[in-house]
Design a protein around this motif. Structure first.
Motif, PDB file in Angstrom:
ATOM      1  N   ALA A   1      32.138 -17.252  31.007  1.00 31.58           N
ATOM      2  CA  ALA A   1      31.301 -16.644  31.722  1.00 31.58           C
ATOM      3  C   ALA A   1      30.745 -15.612  30.443  1.00 31.58           C
ATOM      4  O   ALA A   1      29.468 -15.357  30.554  1.00 31.58           O
ATOM      5  CB  ALA A   1      32.138 -15.485  32.747  1.00 31.58           C
ATOM      6  N   ALA A   2      31.460 -15.329  29.406  1.00 33.78           N
ATOM      7  CA  ALA A   2      30.863 -14.595  28.180  1.00 33.78           C
ATOM      8  C   ALA A   2      29.810 -15.264  27.573  1.00 33.78           C
ATOM      9  O   ALA A   2      28.823 -14.829  27.147  1.00 33.78           O
ATOM     10  CB  ALA A   2      32.120 -14.146  27.361  1.00 33.78           C
ATOM     11  N   ILE A   3      30.364 -16.576  27.576  1.00 27.44           N
ATOM     12  CA  ILE A   3      29.002 -17.620  26.692  1.00 27.44           C
ATOM     13  C   ILE A   3      27.717 -17.395  27.675  1.00 27.44           C
ATOM     14  O   ILE A   3      26.637 -17.393  27.265  1.00 27.44           O
ATOM     15  CB  ILE A   3      29.542 -19.056  26.658  1.00 27.44           C
ATOM     16  N   ASN A   4      28.025 -17.793  28.920  1.00 30.48           N
ATOM     17  CA  ASN A   4      26.817 -17.671  29.850  1.00 30.48           C
ATOM     18  C   ASN A   4      26.184 -16.285  29.957  1.00 30.48           C
ATOM     19  O   ASN A   4      24.507 -16.348  29.738  1.00 30.48           O
ATOM     20  CB  ASN A   4      27.021 -17.787  31.490  1.00 30.48           C
ATOM     21  N   LEU A   5      26.537 -15.160  29.919  1.00 28.72           N
ATOM     22  CA  LEU A   5      26.202 -14.065  29.822  1.00 28.72           C
ATOM     23  C   LEU A   5      25.467 -13.647  28.338  1.00 28.72           C
ATOM     24  O   LEU A   5      24.316 -13.053  28.438  1.00 28.72           O
ATOM     25  CB  LEU A   5      27.146 -12.685  29.664  1.00 28.72           C
ATOM     26  N   SER A   6      26.157 -14.137  27.325  1.00 24.21           N
ATOM     27  CA  SER A   6      25.308 -13.900  26.022  1.00 24.21           C
ATOM     28  C   SER A   6      24.121 -14.893  25.907  1.00 24.21           C
ATOM     29  O   SER A   6      23.155 -14.241  25.393  1.00 24.21           O
ATOM     30  CB  SER A   6      26.409 -14.702  24.907  1.00 24.21           C
ATOM     31  N   LYS A   7      24.126 -16.146  26.759  1.00 23.36           N
ATOM     32  CA  LYS A   7      22.802 -16.828  26.718  1.00 23.36           C
ATOM     33  C   LYS A   7      21.821 -16.112  27.532  1.00 23.36           C
ATOM     34  O   LYS A   7      20.646 -16.071  27.182  1.00 23.36           O
ATOM     35  CB  LYS A   7      23.201 -18.279  27.354  1.00 23.36           C
ATOM     36  N   GLN A   8      22.212 -15.408  28.650  1.00 20.59           N
ATOM     37  CA  GLN A   8      21.118 -15.011  29.458  1.00 20.59           C
ATOM     38  C   GLN A   8      20.489 -13.588  28.649  1.00 20.59           C
ATOM     39  O   GLN A   8      19.409 -13.098  28.850  1.00 20.59           O
ATOM     40  CB  GLN A   8      21.914 -14.447  30.630  1.00 20.59           C
ATOM     41  N   LYS A   9      21.896 -12.893  27.961  1.00 23.19           N
ATOM     42  CA  LYS A   9      21.026 -11.669  27.225  1.00 23.19           C
ATOM     43  C   LYS A   9      20.061 -12.265  26.091  1.00 23.19           C
ATOM     44  O   LYS A   9      18.998 -11.509  26.048  1.00 23.19           O
ATOM     45  CB  LYS A   9      22.276 -11.115  26.469  1.00 23.19           C
ATOM     46  N   LYS A  10      20.395 -13.320  25.536  1.00 28.13           N
ATOM     47  CA  LYS A  10      19.120 -13.855  24.630  1.00 28.13           C
ATOM     48  C   LYS A  10      17.688 -13.971  25.108  1.00 28.13           C
ATOM     49  O   LYS A  10      16.741 -13.786  24.793  1.00 28.13           O
ATOM     50  CB  LYS A  10      19.729 -15.033  24.005  1.00 28.13           C
ATOM     51  N   ILE A  11      18.036 -14.841  26.489  1.00 26.84           N
ATOM     52  CA  ILE A  11      16.658 -14.853  27.415  1.00 26.84           C
ATOM     53  C   ILE A  11      15.816 -13.480  27.734  1.00 26.84           C
ATOM     54  O   ILE A  11      14.729 -13.572  27.526  1.00 26.84           O
ATOM     55  CB  ILE A  11      17.198 -15.806  28.594  1.00 26.84           C
ATOM     56  N   LEU A  12      16.887 -12.638  28.015  1.00 26.20           N
ATOM     57  CA  LEU A  12      16.384 -11.465  28.522  1.00 26.20           C
ATOM     58  C   LEU A  12      15.647 -10.758  27.320  1.00 26.20           C
ATOM     59  O   LEU A  12      14.542  -9.882  27.575  1.00 26.20           O
ATOM     60  CB  LEU A  12      17.310 -10.529  29.231  1.00 26.20           C
ATOM     61  N   ASN A  13      16.398 -10.719  26.353  1.00 20.83           N
ATOM     62  CA  ASN A  13      15.789 -10.188  24.873  1.00 20.83           C
ATOM     63  C   ASN A  13      14.168 -10.752  24.560  1.00 20.83           C
ATOM     64  O   ASN A  13      13.458 -10.089  24.163  1.00 20.83           O
ATOM     65  CB  ASN A  13      16.737 -10.300  23.670  1.00 20.83           C
ATOM     66  N   HIS A  14      14.250 -12.313  24.795  1.00 24.41           N
ATOM     67  CA  HIS A  14      13.077 -12.751  24.375  1.00 24.41           C
ATOM     68  C   HIS A  14      12.007 -12.306  25.272  1.00 24.41           C
ATOM     69  O   HIS A  14      10.754 -12.212  25.085  1.00 24.41           O
ATOM     70  CB  HIS A  14      13.420 -14.366  24.525  1.00 24.41           C
ATOM     71  N   ILE A  15      12.405 -12.233  26.495  1.00 28.34           N
ATOM     72  CA  ILE A  15      11.405 -11.746  27.598  1.00 28.34           C
ATOM     73  C   ILE A  15      10.610 -10.253  27.229  1.00 28.34           C
ATOM     74  O   ILE A  15       9.709  -9.859  27.246  1.00 28.34           O
ATOM     75  CB  ILE A  15      12.072 -11.782  29.142  1.00 28.34           C
ATOM     76  N   ASP A  16      11.709  -9.424  26.734  1.00 31.01           N
ATOM     77  CA  ASP A  16      11.150  -8.086  26.611  1.00 31.01           C
ATOM     78  C   ASP A  16      10.338  -8.077  24.905  1.00 31.01           C
ATOM     79  O   ASP A  16       9.722  -7.316  25.105  1.00 31.01           O
ATOM     80  CB  ASP A  16      12.505  -7.298  26.016  1.00 31.01           C
TER      81      ASP A  16
END
Length: 295
Positions: free
Chosen positions: A13-28
């Motif tokens: 779950a932590a890995i998935n959240l970390s990956k999602q955070k990277k995608i969201l950061n790229h979007i921002d």
């Protein structure tokens, strides 16, 4: 074992959240129209997930636990009875009996209206009053109501979450899924490059999804193979949960015992790995992973 399983799931779950955070950061950082749509759908998807957990799963768990506790604290006995014990019909004589503190107590059929519906050797319920006098005798019945409640406590949220994931990918979280797939293929491979910012600066979103019908016949067969496995594993997961609680009732096991909970966690983990493996293989086939590897 349970700590290990919990650790594995938490790590994933932590890995998935970390990956999602990277995608969201790229979007921002890029602020593209597609990225903004994807971020909104990501929030909507998570909101629905939380809704299923807090409005369906947790209330079902609370209701089931309260029903279980209430059935223990307020059992339904015949008038005048204060406790219930398990007895047995004798195999060869017209008597029934029960044991208490290694002492056997035996009674005749005629005194307690034992009719032909009782079978030889059958387990029965015997109801006693405060003075251990027999008030009534009945067939030993399974508490299917509690079994149904416990099964529904797990099955309903799981089915809803599976439907949520399936429908979300196709409808209300489609742009998030598409953007994530593009990120995985066009951005993520360069994350550890020293000139990462220069590489991704000019990259624009495009639809990287592949129509299964456009794949070669061999790839289509392979994709359908993993898709069918995915469906079977999901159905088997639900079936295992149902069977677990059926056997709990059949063999008088406590569904809330650490043994039962440990078994459930174990096969949930196994099916989680199997289902996730199928998802990974399906994505690899769709996005030409094996074609690139062969080259």
């Amino acid at each position: 074992m349970s700590k290990f399983i919990t650790g594995v799931l938490a790590t994933n779950a932590a890995i998935n959240l970390s990956k999602q955070k990277k995608i969201l950061n790229h979007i921002d950082n890029t602020k593209s129209n597609m990225g903004i749509k994807a971020k909104k759908e990501y929030k909507r998807f998570n909101l629905i997930t939380l809704g299923i957990i807090f409005l369906v799963m947790i209330p079902l768990i609370i209701y089931t636990m309260l029903s279980f506790v209430n059935s223990i604290n307020n059992p339904k006995y015949p008038a005048g009875a204060t406790k219930q014990i398990v007895g047995r019909i004798s195999l060869y004589e017209d008597t029934f009996w029960y044991t208490d503190s290694s002492q056997k107590y035996e009674f005749t059929f005629d005194d307690y209206n034992i009719d032909d519906s009782y079978e030889r050797g059958e387990s029965i319920y015997i109801y006693l009053d405060d003075f251990n006098n027999i008030v009534a005798v009945s067939h030993k019945t399974e508490n299917y109501g509690m079994v149904v409640n416990v099964i529904l406590m797990f099955v309903i949220p799981i089915v809803l979450l599976l439907l949520h994931a399936l429908v979300g990918r196709k409808i209300y979280a489609k742009n998030w899924i598409l953007y994530s797939q593009w990120y995985e293929q066009e951005i993520e491979p360069y994350c550890f490059q020293p000139n990462f910012n220069e590489i991704v600066a000019t990259k624009q979103y495009y639809d990287v999804s592949v129509n299964i019908e456009d794949l070669s016949e061999d790839k289509q067969k392979l994709y359908k193979k993993y898709r069918n496995k995915n469906i079977v594993y999901n159905l088997l997961l639900v079936l295992c949960i149902v069977l677990t609680f059926y056997f709990c009732i059949k063999f008088d096991l406590n569904p809330y015992s650490w043994l039962v909970i440990g078994i459930i966690i174990l096969y949930v983990l196994v099916f989680y790995v199997l289902i996730d493996t199928c998802d990974v293989e399906m994505n690899r086939i769709k996005f030409g992973y094996y074609d690139k590897k062969e080259k």
